[in-house]
Enzyme design. Structure first.
Site, PDB file in Angstrom:
ATOM      1  N   GLU A 155      34.472  77.766  62.316  1.00  0.00           N
ATOM      2  CA  GLU A 155      33.784  79.115  61.503  1.00  0.00           C
ATOM      3  C   GLU A 155      34.516  79.028  60.145  1.00  0.00           C
ATOM      4  OE1 GLU A 155      32.356  82.437  63.327  1.00  0.00           O
ATOM      5  OE2 GLU A 155      32.779  81.927  65.665  1.00  0.00           O
ATOM      6  N   ASN A 211      39.423  70.719  71.839  1.00  0.00           N
ATOM      7  CA  ASN A 211      39.543  72.165  71.613  1.00  0.00           C
ATOM      8  C   ASN A 211      41.076  72.592  72.373  1.00  0.00           C
ATOM      9  OD1 ASN A 211      37.542  71.865  69.713  1.00  0.00           O
ATOM     10  ND2 ASN A 211      36.746  73.579  71.629  1.00  0.00           N
ATOM     11  N   CYS A 263      34.632  79.687  70.927  1.00  0.00           N
ATOM     12  CA  CYS A 263      36.261  78.499  70.993  1.00  0.00           C
ATOM     13  C   CYS A 263      36.755  78.373  71.949  1.00  0.00           C
ATOM     14  CB  CYS A 263      35.485  77.493  70.322  1.00  0.00           C
ATOM     15  SG  CYS A 263      34.052  77.287  68.673  1.00  0.00           S
TER      16      CYS A 263
END
Length: 451
Positions: A155, A211, A263
């Protein structure tokens, strides 16, 4: 190529707009009529730098359109991306796949001719198999191939990440699907771009493992920051030193109040649940989750300590609310843990964020909101930097001090130079700096030695 993007949220809208911008004909589908009407009028419902320009440009060129009619979009598509949300299920943290399964059933009913169905949403391992089963069950005659193509968008930098990716991961079980998806991404191909074709299950795990690893780096450097504080070292120097090792790298080694966003919190929790379900516990990821949650809770205590042990009746200015700069996303933002703790301690909170105040006001209705950083600091006993927006770095420190009742700053992102703040008369608390506030420290330098 004709593409249908099911889901016009963050991932779907960015991906759809970027695919249109490289020449594909893209239809973005969403069942939220208000959102589609706004997009058709050129109004982008999320803040992402450059996305509004991209959407308008491609809509005007006829390459990008928006609809609530999934059937027509899918029927005319060569490739259908599923980019719907997979939020954490209430209570257990598993990924909620109801939107994915619903999309799969609808695609099965609408698909005409050979269609590649691509999971762009972040989904647990084995979801591609389940999507294929649903489609076959709903429409046994459907000519489809199911693939996994996880997104790796940050983002605030999503457009650049899509158009200039570090890598593209495509999980396929069908040679024709591989050929079709190679065509989809051909306009992005450039020298040294790594395109990895894998099995579907490997692609699904790659997303979660990526992640989880980055979340572990953040949790790791935050623990090192605490250790630096107790030993008199400087975490920024330590991070720079270990990040120079090519095996480690400098990214995600910035100590702060813990990770948040759409996320990392959701995906690490879902990954932990996957490990438990498959009987293969992910202990490091479990610990990362626990360390990060405790980290966010502990940040309020730093503010209390800087205010002399109590914030009751004290006015606290919060600079930055979103989980990171260049977004309006408040999901799992550290501010959502810090501010309630300060309110519980009796503080009066006045906050400012360049983009996140509308969303924050829905989640934190009991605090005051200011129109600027200086306005938030007016009469404050302490200023707390929670998000490292660029505009905070250029604050006039003399004006900031003049606006405050007491020149106390808690910098949870190490935005400011402690020595400079001390020169202006601030009592400064940073992250991971073991030196006494205001103490002179030698500047860390990196030099290249010539042969």
């Amino acid at each position: 190529m004709r593409i249908a993007m099911i889901g016009s949220g963050y991932v779907g809208l960015v991906s759809g707009a970027c695919l249109a911008d490289v020449g594909h004909d893209v239809v973005c589908v969403d069942f939220d009529e208000a959102k589609i009407e706004a997009l058709q009028a050129g109004v982008v419902p999320i803040f992402e730098p450059g996305l509004d320009i991209l959407v308008v440009r491609n809509a005007e060129a006829g390459r990008l359109s928006f609809t609530t009619d999934l059937s027509s979009a899918v029927a005319s598509a060569d490739v259908v991306f599923i980019a719907v949300g997979t939020p954490s299920q209430q209570g257990d943290g598993h990924a909620d796949l109801s939107y994915v399964h619903s999309a799969a059933a609808s695609i099965a009913e609408a698909a005409k001719g050979f269609t590649v169905v691509v999971l762009k949403s972040t989904v647990p391992v084995g979801t591609g198999d389940e999507v294929e089963r649903i489609i076959r069950q709903v429409n046994p005659r459907a000519e489809i191939a199911v693939a996994s193509n996880p997104e790796f968008l940050r983002e605030g930098a999503a457009i650049n990440d899509f158009k200039r990716p570090d890598r593209i991961v495509i999980g396929v079980e069908d040679d024709w699907a591989r050929t079709v998806l190679a065509q989809v991404y051909r306009p992005l191909r450039r020298d040294r771009l790594q395109v990895q074709f894998t099995s579907r299950r490997s692609a699904e795990i790659i997303k979660y493992a990526s992640n989880a690893f980055l979340a572990m780096k953040i949790a790791f450097i935050n623990e090192i920051a605490d250790f630096c504080e107790t030993t008199g070292a400087d975490v920024q120097e330590v991070a720079r030193g270990i990040g120079m090792d090519a095996r480690i790298g400098p990214k995600f080694l910035h100590a702060g109040p813990g990770y948040g966003g759409s996320c990392f919190p959701k995906d690490t929790l879902a990954f932990v649940r996957m490990g438990q379900d498959f009987g293969s516990p992910l202990r490091l990821v479990e610990t990362t989750l626990a360390v990060n949650e405790q980290r966010k809770r502990n940040m309020a205590s730093r503010v209390v300590a800087a205010c002399g042990g109590s914030v009751r009746g004290r006015r606290i200015a919060i600079l930055g609310l979103t989980f990171k700069p260049n977004t309006d996303d408040m999901r799992a933002a550290p501010a959502l843990a810090i501010i309630p703790a300060l309110l519980d301690g009796g503080a009066i909170v006045n906050a400012y964020d360049p983009q996140g105040m509308h969303e924050a006001s829905l989640l934190l209705p009991s605090i005051d909101y200011a129109e600027s950083a200086l306005a938030a600091a007016e009469g404050a006993d302490c200023v707390v930097v929670v998000t490292e927006w660029a505009e905070f770095r250029s604050l006039d420190l003399r004006s900031l001090k003049a606006a405050m009742k007491s020149p106390v700053m808690v910098d949870l992102r190490n935005v400011f130079d402690p020595a400079k703040l001390a020169a202006y008369g601030f009592a400064y608390t940073g992250i991971g700096c073991g030196a006494a506030p205001g103490a002179e420290r030698p500047q860390s330098q990196t030099i290249r030695l010539s042969a």
